[in-house]
Design a protein around this motif. Sequence first.
Motif, PDB file in Angstrom:
ATOM      1  N   LEU A 126       0.990  -0.856  -0.123  1.00  0.00           N
ATOM      2  CA  LEU A 126      -0.309   0.418  -0.289  1.00  0.00           C
ATOM      3  C   LEU A 126       1.120   1.187   0.078  1.00  0.00           C
ATOM      4  O   LEU A 126       1.398   1.320   0.950  1.00  0.00           O
ATOM      5  CB  LEU A 126      -1.051   0.185   1.106  1.00  0.00           C
ATOM      6  N   ALA A 127       0.457   2.114  -0.899  1.00  0.00           N
ATOM      7  CA  ALA A 127       1.444   3.368  -1.045  1.00  0.00           C
ATOM      8  C   ALA A 127       0.528   4.579  -0.574  1.00  0.00           C
ATOM      9  O   ALA A 127      -0.479   4.284  -1.131  1.00  0.00           O
ATOM     10  CB  ALA A 127       2.556   3.589  -2.336  1.00  0.00           C
ATOM     11  N   ASN A 128       1.261   5.107   0.142  1.00  0.00           N
ATOM     12  CA  ASN A 128      -0.017   6.193   0.678  1.00  0.00           C
ATOM     13  C   ASN A 128       1.424   7.437   0.732  1.00  0.00           C
ATOM     14  O   ASN A 128       1.805   7.227   1.968  1.00  0.00           O
ATOM     15  CB  ASN A 128      -0.417   5.792   2.083  1.00  0.00           C
ATOM     16  N   PRO A 129       1.099   8.614   0.266  1.00  0.00           N
ATOM     17  CA  PRO A 129       0.369   8.319  -0.916  1.00  0.00           C
ATOM     18  C   PRO A 129       0.499   7.469  -2.158  1.00  0.00           C
ATOM     19  O   PRO A 129       1.600   7.290  -1.987  1.00  0.00           O
ATOM     20  CB  PRO A 129       0.761  10.312  -0.599  1.00  0.00           C
ATOM     21  N   ASP A 130      -0.531   7.480  -2.400  1.00  0.00           N
ATOM     22  CA  ASP A 130      -0.804   6.919  -3.957  1.00  0.00           C
ATOM     23  C   ASP A 130       0.157   7.158  -5.272  1.00  0.00           C
ATOM     24  O   ASP A 130       0.134   7.931  -5.881  1.00  0.00           O
ATOM     25  CB  ASP A 130      -1.838   6.450  -3.741  1.00  0.00           C
ATOM     26  N   ASN A 131       1.332   6.301  -5.104  1.00  0.00           N
ATOM     27  CA  ASN A 131       1.771   6.390  -6.583  1.00  0.00           C
ATOM     28  C   ASN A 131       1.181   5.781  -8.378  1.00  0.00           C
ATOM     29  O   ASN A 131       1.324   4.060  -7.335  1.00  0.00           O
ATOM     30  CB  ASN A 131       3.177   6.277  -7.081  1.00  0.00           C
ATOM     31  N   PRO A 132       0.422   5.787  -9.066  1.00  0.00           N
ATOM     32  CA  PRO A 132       0.433   7.447  -9.768  1.00  0.00           C
ATOM     33  C   PRO A 132      -0.359   7.735  -9.688  1.00  0.00           C
ATOM     34  O   PRO A 132      -0.390   9.300  -9.796  1.00  0.00           O
ATOM     35  CB  PRO A 132       0.457   6.716 -11.312  1.00  0.00           C
ATOM     36  N   MET A 133      -1.402   8.256  -8.468  1.00  0.00           N
ATOM     37  CA  MET A 133      -2.583   8.847  -8.906  1.00  0.00           C
ATOM     38  C   MET A 133      -2.248   9.813  -7.768  1.00  0.00           C
ATOM     39  O   MET A 133      -3.021  11.088  -8.520  1.00  0.00           O
ATOM     40  CB  MET A 133      -3.658   8.249  -8.362  1.00  0.00           C
ATOM     41  N   GLY A 134      -1.660  10.446  -7.011  1.00  0.00           N
ATOM     42  CA  GLY A 134      -1.789  11.036  -6.248  1.00  0.00           C
ATOM     43  C   GLY A 134      -2.417  11.396  -4.037  1.00  0.00           C
ATOM     44  O   GLY A 134      -2.576  12.572  -3.974  1.00  0.00           O
ATOM     45  N   SER A 135      -3.515  10.115  -5.017  1.00  0.00           N
ATOM     46  CA  SER A 135      -4.021   9.840  -3.816  1.00  0.00           C
ATOM     47  C   SER A 135      -3.636   9.809  -1.961  1.00  0.00           C
ATOM     48  O   SER A 135      -2.366   9.008  -2.054  1.00  0.00           O
ATOM     49  CB  SER A 135      -5.170   9.338  -4.031  1.00  0.00           C
TER      50      SER A 135
END
Lengths: 372, 372
Positions: free
Chosen positions: B161-170
Amino acid sequence: MTDMRQTPLAQSLPASVPFVGPETHERARGAPFVARLGANENIFGPSPKAVAAMADSAGEIWKYGDAESHALRQALSDLHGIAPEHIMVGEGIDGLLGYLVRLYVGVGDAVVTSLGAYPTFNYHVAGFGGILHTVPYRDDHEDIAALFAKAHEVKAKLVYLANPDNPMGSWHRGADIVAALDDLPADSLLVLDEAYVECAPDGTAAPVAIDDSRVIRMRTLSKAYGMAGARVGYAMGATDVISGFNKVRNHFGMNRCAQIGATAAILDREWLAQVQGEITVAREDIARIARSQGLTPLPSAANFVAVDCGADGAFAKAVLDELVARGIFVRMPFAAPQNRCIRISCGPKTDRDAFAAALPEALAAARAQASR
Amino acid sequence: MTDMRQTPLAQSLPASVPFVGPETHERARGAPFVARLGANENIFGPSPKAVAAMADSAGEIWKYGDAESHALRQALSDLHGIAPEHIMVGEGIDGLLGYLVRLYVGVGDAVVTSLGAYPTFNYHVAGFGGILHTVPYRDDHEDIAALFAKAHEVKAKLVYLANPDNPMGSWHRGADIVAALDDLPADSLLVLDEAYVECAPDGTAAPVAIDDSRVIRMRTLSKAYGMAGARVGYAMGATDVISGFNKVRNHFGMNRCAQIGATAAILDREWLAQVQGEITVAREDIARIARSQGLTPLPSAANFVAVDCGADGAFAKAVLDELVARGIFVRMPFAAPQNRCIRISCGPKTDRDAFAAALPEALAAARAQASR
């Protein structure tokens, strides 16, 4: 405590740290070393042009490195007269060895090396579940015929040979290694570690045909080029061997300034020649210092000298400990009978003088212990 | 050609290079990019103190780096208020992810991530024979509940889990991630990639208890700190998780100047704050430029903005290609429906102006293609 969610292989690996660096020693002793002669670093240092190139490019470190190390591979291509497809740049030979073992060695696969040879290679083999088979040194040289015979016996996936050898400094003629390749099993890949070859006499580098898939050669910027901290190594070999790295390597793993500095270092042949001269002088001086105390320096084609302390491993270890206690960082071979030696890296005269000053006291202290 | 001496797993891996860097593009097009906005590098650059530290230490590159990254870990320890035993420094998050997958994922083991999330993680999972299970994004956010439910279903070893997310920036609130941990399977380890967290609003970093073995957090010097080319990342977690790295990592794998520069960068909080401000301005400007052309910028907590091009992936790809043809390096998500977007990294005004100038033409060209 081991995390039981790890793979069975990972759970089986020792959690202890196998490699203790000089900074760790220094923190433990609460003082810096007077002379840093233990890690086969090149204290004569890198090309000033490489230093300038790294310093000048430091502001560009916001960019990832070039995933292809294009400029560096081009410089190496020109140097060796081989196409860039035959060259893979990686994070030091250590990094490349890790990738290579991963590509060729599965759990239970056999690997052959010499007893007491490069421990980081052994670490990678164990780390991927390989079974290490060793053959003894012969007169302080790696025994090529015995290595290849063992490879036949155990069906080795990889055979490791360092030329010149670390930790002994001994070497074979490159032509003799090429001639021996006909005795290598067809299913084995020879890993020829030529990390120290720029310190060696002409004829030591193995004249391997570049499309010969039986062998992969490893080179580094860490030794004669004086850039150990940059983590730049390269492999040369047939394209089917070299292209394998692209399956598993960290494509953006190279430090950008290191790529730029390494390219400058490769191009500065004048500096390399000067350092080669300094290393020759340093080897002779270390040998002289050793002989002056009744010890026996071994011939060396590397940037260090193995010095036979004239007794067993326990005595050599006592000498080493006494040198370290006096601020002289040196290391020693870990397997008998090579561990009758200590290993001193080449350095400038001030470092050698510090070694020369500490050695008589260290020897006396070790002898006093031995006679107790 | 595949070398048939490789392990069965290695033979099964694709030999194609999955990651194409901007320099490769530049060599193909025969000209440098006008604006390098594709790799989420931080064009505002590193702390001048970090640059000076790297330049000043370049002459010491003959020394291997400190195998313990002691000074850097001490600085991180002070920053985060956790003991150094909870911190592992490695060769970027990419390097650490490789080690982590190796430790936890054997052939056939299940791993869970979002469909279209960080491809280098997927590359490592495939490289060690893991089976990747994906769940869709939900409203352009990674779907924590669905990820953890999938982890139960497939008995995942790792959940990414990426937070913030790459590639969306959410992004998610850190507290929401911690609250969700009770739904994570007991045998799973959550890999929480916080590479972009320094670009995010307060409360985005997950307030994980440092002895919580359910999660390992990843941070990097590559993004807000502007040192992508240095290859410095770090992991934070419980000691049984963190100590695992010592079983497999390249102990002398860190570039020495990078260690020194990263330490200086971590200590320069003033520079980081300034860059954070610049990134906020750049995000707003990129959003404004996108809106001015009728496109929809997505909210971002990272150093990039995903811009919805208003149609499908083929159209976004056409826009991207037209931007690249005009010297503007950008990238895009690789999975639908996120691939309706292009992703623009934050850069200084000159770079944004170049993007603003190229975008109308690129859109017109892409629309002309679409209408053919």
